[in-house]
Write a protein that holds these residues in place. Structure first.
Motif, PDB file in Angstrom:
ATOM      1  N   ILE A 213       0.847  -1.284  -0.272  1.00 14.66           N
ATOM      2  CA  ILE A 213       0.144  -0.280   0.138  1.00 14.66           C
ATOM      3  C   ILE A 213       0.350   0.890   0.112  1.00 14.66           C
ATOM      4  N   LEU A 214       1.935   1.116   1.087  1.00 14.89           N
ATOM      5  CA  LEU A 214       2.753   2.288   1.215  1.00 14.89           C
ATOM      6  C   LEU A 214       3.195   2.541  -0.739  1.00 14.89           C
ATOM      7  N   ALA A 215       4.246   1.616  -1.371  1.00 17.44           N
ATOM      8  CA  ALA A 215       4.187   1.713  -2.491  1.00 17.44           C
ATOM      9  C   ALA A 215       3.274   2.046  -3.377  1.00 17.44           C
ATOM     10  N   TYR A 216       2.463   1.345  -3.470  1.00 16.31           N
ATOM     11  CA  TYR A 216       1.265   2.148  -4.328  1.00 16.31           C
ATOM     12  C   TYR A 216       0.606   3.500  -4.244  1.00 16.31           C
ATOM     13  N   TYR A 217       0.899   4.260  -2.709  1.00 14.45           N
ATOM     14  CA  TYR A 217       0.611   5.866  -2.541  1.00 14.45           C
ATOM     15  C   TYR A 217       1.652   6.878  -2.567  1.00 14.45           C
ATOM     16  N   ALA A 218       2.901   5.535  -2.937  1.00 18.58           N
ATOM     17  CA  ALA A 218       4.273   7.185  -3.863  1.00 18.58           C
ATOM     18  C   ALA A 218       4.185   6.995  -4.854  1.00 18.58           C
ATOM     19  N   LEU A 219       3.834   5.790  -5.460  1.00 17.00           N
ATOM     20  CA  LEU A 219       3.549   6.547  -7.505  1.00 17.00           C
ATOM     21  C   LEU A 219       3.163   6.853  -7.028  1.00 17.00           C
ATOM     22  N   SER A 220       1.375   7.472  -6.225  1.00 15.71           N
ATOM     23  CA  SER A 220       0.498   7.668  -7.064  1.00 15.71           C
ATOM     24  C   SER A 220       0.988   9.036  -6.492  1.00 15.71           C
ATOM     25  N   LEU A 221       1.390   9.200  -5.839  1.00 17.85           N
ATOM     26  CA  LEU A 221       1.746  10.345  -5.203  1.00 17.85           C
ATOM     27  C   LEU A 221       2.887  11.481  -5.782  1.00 17.85           C
ATOM     28  N   VAL A 222       3.648  10.617  -6.687  1.00 23.97           N
ATOM     29  CA  VAL A 222       4.379  11.132  -7.744  1.00 23.97           C
ATOM     30  C   VAL A 222       3.762  11.677  -9.139  1.00 23.97           C
ATOM     31  N   TYR A 223       2.826  10.296  -9.526  1.00 24.14           N
ATOM     32  CA  TYR A 223       2.525  10.517 -10.362  1.00 24.14           C
ATOM     33  C   TYR A 223       1.631  12.092 -10.813  1.00 24.14           C
ATOM     34  N   ARG A 224       0.424  12.371  -9.212  1.00 17.82           N
ATOM     35  CA  ARG A 224      -0.118  13.101  -9.340  1.00 17.82           C
ATOM     36  C   ARG A 224       0.542  14.548  -9.620  1.00 17.82           C
ATOM     37  N   PHE A 225       1.289  14.529  -8.526  1.00 19.99           N
ATOM     38  CA  PHE A 225       2.146  16.004  -8.478  1.00 19.99           C
ATOM     39  C   PHE A 225       3.843  16.445  -8.696  1.00 19.99           C
TER      40      PHE A 225
ATOM     41  N   GLU B   2      -5.659  10.045 -15.643  1.00 17.80           N
ATOM     42  CA  GLU B   2      -6.565  11.398 -16.104  1.00 17.80           C
ATOM     43  C   GLU B   2      -6.913  10.903 -16.887  1.00 17.80           C
ATOM     44  N   PRO B   3      -8.654  11.304 -17.091  1.00 17.98           N
ATOM     45  CA  PRO B   3      -9.407  10.664 -18.083  1.00 17.98           C
ATOM     46  C   PRO B   3      -9.306  12.266 -19.099  1.00 17.98           C
ATOM     47  N   ASP B   4      -8.593  13.007 -19.011  1.00 15.76           N
ATOM     48  CA  ASP B   4      -8.953  14.076 -19.506  1.00 15.76           C
ATOM     49  C   ASP B   4      -7.889  13.492 -21.102  1.00 15.76           C
ATOM     50  N   GLN B   5      -7.149  12.631 -20.714  1.00 16.55           N
ATOM     51  CA  GLN B   5      -6.254  11.603 -21.852  1.00 16.55           C
ATOM     52  C   GLN B   5      -7.079  10.467 -22.375  1.00 16.55           C
ATOM     53  N   GLY B   6      -8.035  10.630 -22.319  1.00 13.07           N
ATOM     54  CA  GLY B   6      -9.197   9.410 -23.172  1.00 13.07           C
ATOM     55  C   GLY B   6      -9.289   8.003 -22.147  1.00 13.07           C
ATOM     56  N   PHE B   7      -8.806   7.672 -21.217  1.00 13.42           N
ATOM     57  CA  PHE B   7      -8.419   7.199 -20.097  1.00 13.42           C
ATOM     58  C   PHE B   7     -10.131   6.257 -20.075  1.00 13.42           C
ATOM     59  N   LYS B   8     -10.288   5.274 -19.733  1.00 19.87           N
ATOM     60  CA  LYS B   8     -11.357   4.476 -18.947  1.00 19.87           C
ATOM     61  C   LYS B   8     -11.610   4.781 -17.115  1.00 19.87           C
ATOM     62  N   HIS B   9     -10.912   5.369 -17.053  1.00 16.59           N
ATOM     63  CA  HIS B   9     -10.992   5.246 -15.805  1.00 16.59           C
ATOM     64  C   HIS B   9     -12.285   6.959 -15.399  1.00 16.59           C
ATOM     65  N   ARG B  10     -12.944   7.047 -14.621  1.00 19.11           N
ATOM     66  CA  ARG B  10     -13.824   7.663 -14.255  1.00 19.11           C
ATOM     67  C   ARG B  10     -13.860   8.560 -13.114  1.00 19.11           C
ATOM     68  N   VAL B  11     -13.676   7.337 -12.142  1.00 22.38           N
ATOM     69  CA  VAL B  11     -14.220   7.583 -10.735  1.00 22.38           C
ATOM     70  C   VAL B  11     -12.534   8.260 -10.358  1.00 22.38           C
ATOM     71  N   ASP B  12     -12.153   8.227  -9.249  1.00 22.18           N
ATOM     72  CA  ASP B  12     -11.255   8.329  -8.515  1.00 22.18           C
ATOM     73  C   ASP B  12     -10.629   7.927  -7.226  1.00 22.18           C
ATOM     74  N   ILE B  13     -10.584   6.734  -7.171  1.00 19.14           N
ATOM     75  CA  ILE B  13     -10.881   5.763  -6.068  1.00 19.14           C
ATOM     76  C   ILE B  13      -9.211   6.094  -5.388  1.00 19.14           C
ATOM     77  N   TYR B  14      -9.394   6.645  -4.517  1.00 21.40           N
ATOM     78  CA  TYR B  14      -7.910   7.327  -3.673  1.00 21.40           C
ATOM     79  C   TYR B  14      -7.614   5.335  -3.227  1.00 21.40           C
ATOM     80  N   PHE B  15      -8.757   4.515  -2.885  1.00 18.61           N
ATOM     81  CA  PHE B  15      -8.153   3.520  -1.874  1.00 18.61           C
ATOM     82  C   PHE B  15      -7.981   2.647  -3.564  1.00 18.61           C
ATOM     83  N   PRO B  16      -7.641   1.838  -3.315  1.00 15.80           N
ATOM     84  CA  PRO B  16      -7.930   0.676  -4.290  1.00 15.80           C
ATOM     85  C   PRO B  16      -7.712  -0.511  -3.757  1.00 15.80           C
TER      86      PRO B  16
END
Length: 513
Positions: A40-52, A259-273
């Motif tokens: 979980i820590l590794a997942y959130y680390a990659l997510s934060l790097v991607y987002r910010f 990011e859904p702006d790039q045309g990806f299938k994700h519609r809802v941002d689920i912060y916890f997988p």
């Protein structure tokens, strides 16, 4: 050691298994919480790097890597490889428990066959069982870590009372590179032989029974040693471990929110997988179960409690062969002595579980009266039996064939025609007829089987002679060979002979030309 929850699931009702999820000792949470926290820590680390942290062009690269991992991580056959591996581990784990020897059966044989209330008789019985338990300790000192920690040296085994100083010196003096777990069992067999010579064992059959039990005890200890020696192939364990860990390494990237702006299938941002974590718990928990059970003689929660088993074996063995030797309660009549049909009592709490005895699933089936009548059996005509039918069929077959006229008939010295019925076949035929057909007159069987030269003109007698000869030949073949095989392979033999004869003729013709 082993966590027992059998009483909690004795009766199935709502929430029976749900309550088990709240237990910590022996649970899946205790087994894999460290791996889950790291994931979980590794997942959130990659997510934060991607987002910010990443600029837009680097985000596009991150997204390509994420899509690549998501598209190909399903090619790893995690469920198949892991499921088959866990099945092997569970089977091996249960087989190792079933192979653990228990001295109770051997102790019962010892107390029943090694007699004597004097000190020497007690000493023999106790020593035999002590040697068995000592062999048990030697075996598990070699394969079980908790037993090795309890008895790190032979001095600790001696201080615990499993052997004395002299026996320790003998064991230490035996020069062999192999495990010495079998030495106490050899001592036990020597004591059994000595007890037989001293008359404390009444017969040799009891000696054989005791020796068989010792050999079975040794065989089970040897099987445990073999399980410790031959493990599940390392390459298979490595394959399963790599498949699970690489699958979830790819999930760290492939299951990220893009990011859904790039045309990806994700519609809802689920912060916890949620489902990724559930999948991690299932697969990683499965792998941790296999890691925990691959060696049940360690220090895990589900490993066997061998130390308590060692204590129990020696105490119960001494109780059986010494404390209860040839003792039993006074023989008195039981409370149902004069009753044949009686019922056992039930308490108020168990009355609801009282049922009628099972009599069979077909007992209540009813058959209609018209369907319950026996069908008439096919019967032979009056004064005709199975044997006479067989004889008549043989005569008909012989009459249908053309009898050669120039065949020399066997003649006796007095000029009479000799029958082909051998004395042995004739006696066998007569005994069979007398046994199975007593009501039939056997005059035709007991009649003379010879005729003179003047009677050869009588075709009826010739037919009788040939019929008797044919019947005798059938009986002789049935006695020496299988009649069915002869009838089956005779056409093959004839056909082979004809082909061979034709081949020889053609060969001769070809050679002359």
């Amino acid at each position: 050691m082993t966590i027992t929850y059998t009483a909690s699931v004795a009766t199935s009702h709502f929430g029976t298994f749900i309550k088990l999820l709240a237990r910590w000792r022996g649970s899946i949470y205790k087994l894999m919480w460290r791996e889950l926290v790291i994931f979980i820590l590794a997942y959130y680390a990659l997510s934060l790097v991607y987002r910010f942290a990443l600029p837009p062009d680097h985000k596009r690269t991150f997204e390509k890597v994420a899509l690549y991992c998501e598209g190909y991580n399903n090619l790893i056959p995690v469920a198949f490889v892991l499921g088959f591996y866990v099945t092997i581990i569970l089977t091996r784990w249960w087989d190792q428990f079933n192979i653990i020897p228990w001295p109770d059966r051997f102790a019962v044989f010892v107390t029943a066959n090694v007699h004597g209330h004097d000190d020497r008789g007690r000493l023999m019985r106790r020593s035999i069982m002590r040697y068995c338990c000592l062999s048990f300790v030697f075996t598990f000192r070699s394969i079980c870590t908790v037993v090795k920690k309890r008895f790190p040296t032979l001095d600790h085994v001696t201080e615990a009372g499993f052997m004395n100083k002299d026996e320790q010196k003998i064991i230490e003096g035996i020069e062999t590179p192999h495990n010495k777990y079998f030495v106490p069992l050899v001592w036990a067999t020597s004591l059994i032989s000595r007890a037989r010579k001293e008359g404390r064992i009444q017969d040799d059959f009891a000696v054989k029974t005791l020796l068989d039990e010792v050999n079975q005890f040794r065989g089970q200890l040897g099987s445990l040693f073999n399980y410790d020696w031959i493990s599940v192939p390392l390459v298979y364990t490595q394959t399963v471990t790599l498949s699970v860990y690489t699958f979830f390494l790819s999930c760290l990237m492939g299951r990220q929110f893009l990011e859904p702006d790039q045309g990806f299938k994700h519609r809802v941002d689920i912060y916890f997988p949620v489902f990724t974590v559930l999948q991690f718990i299932f697969y990683m928990g499965w792998l941790k179960v296999a890691e925990s059970l691959i060696n049940p003689f360690g220090e895990d929660d589900e490993d066997f409690d061998i130390n308590s088993l060692i204590d129990r074996n020696l105490q119960v063995s001494y109780l059986i062969v010494d404390g209860m030797h040839l003792e039993h309660p006074q023989l008195i009549k039981d409370q149902y002595w004069d009753d044949v049909d009686f019922e056992l009592p039930y308490t108020a709490a168990s009355e609801q579980f009282k049922t009628e005895p099972h009599k069979g699933s077909a007992v209540d089936i009813s058959v209609k009266e018209k369907d319950s009548e026996f069908m008439p059996l096919p019967s032979l005509p009056e004064n005709q039996t199975l044997f006479s039918t067989f004889v008549e069929e043989g005569k008909n077959i012989m009459e249908d064939r053309s009898t050669p006229k120039n065949i020399p008939l066997p003649m006796q010295s007095d000029g009479s025609l000799q029958s082909r019925i051998s004395p042995r076949a004739y006696s066998k035929k007569s005994s069979v007829q007398e046994k199975h057909f007593p009501q039939r007159q056997v005059s035709n069987m007991s009649a003379s089987t010879t005729c003179t030269r003047s009677d050869l003109h009588n075709s009826q007698q010739i037919s009788t002679v040939w019929s008797q000869s044919t019947l005798a030949h059938i009986l002789d073949v049935a006695e020496t060979e299988h009649r069915g095989l002869v009838k089956k392979f005779m056409p093959v033999y004839v056909s082979c002979f004809c082909h061979m004869f034709t081949y020889v003729i053609l060969l001769l013709i070809t050679s002359r030309s």
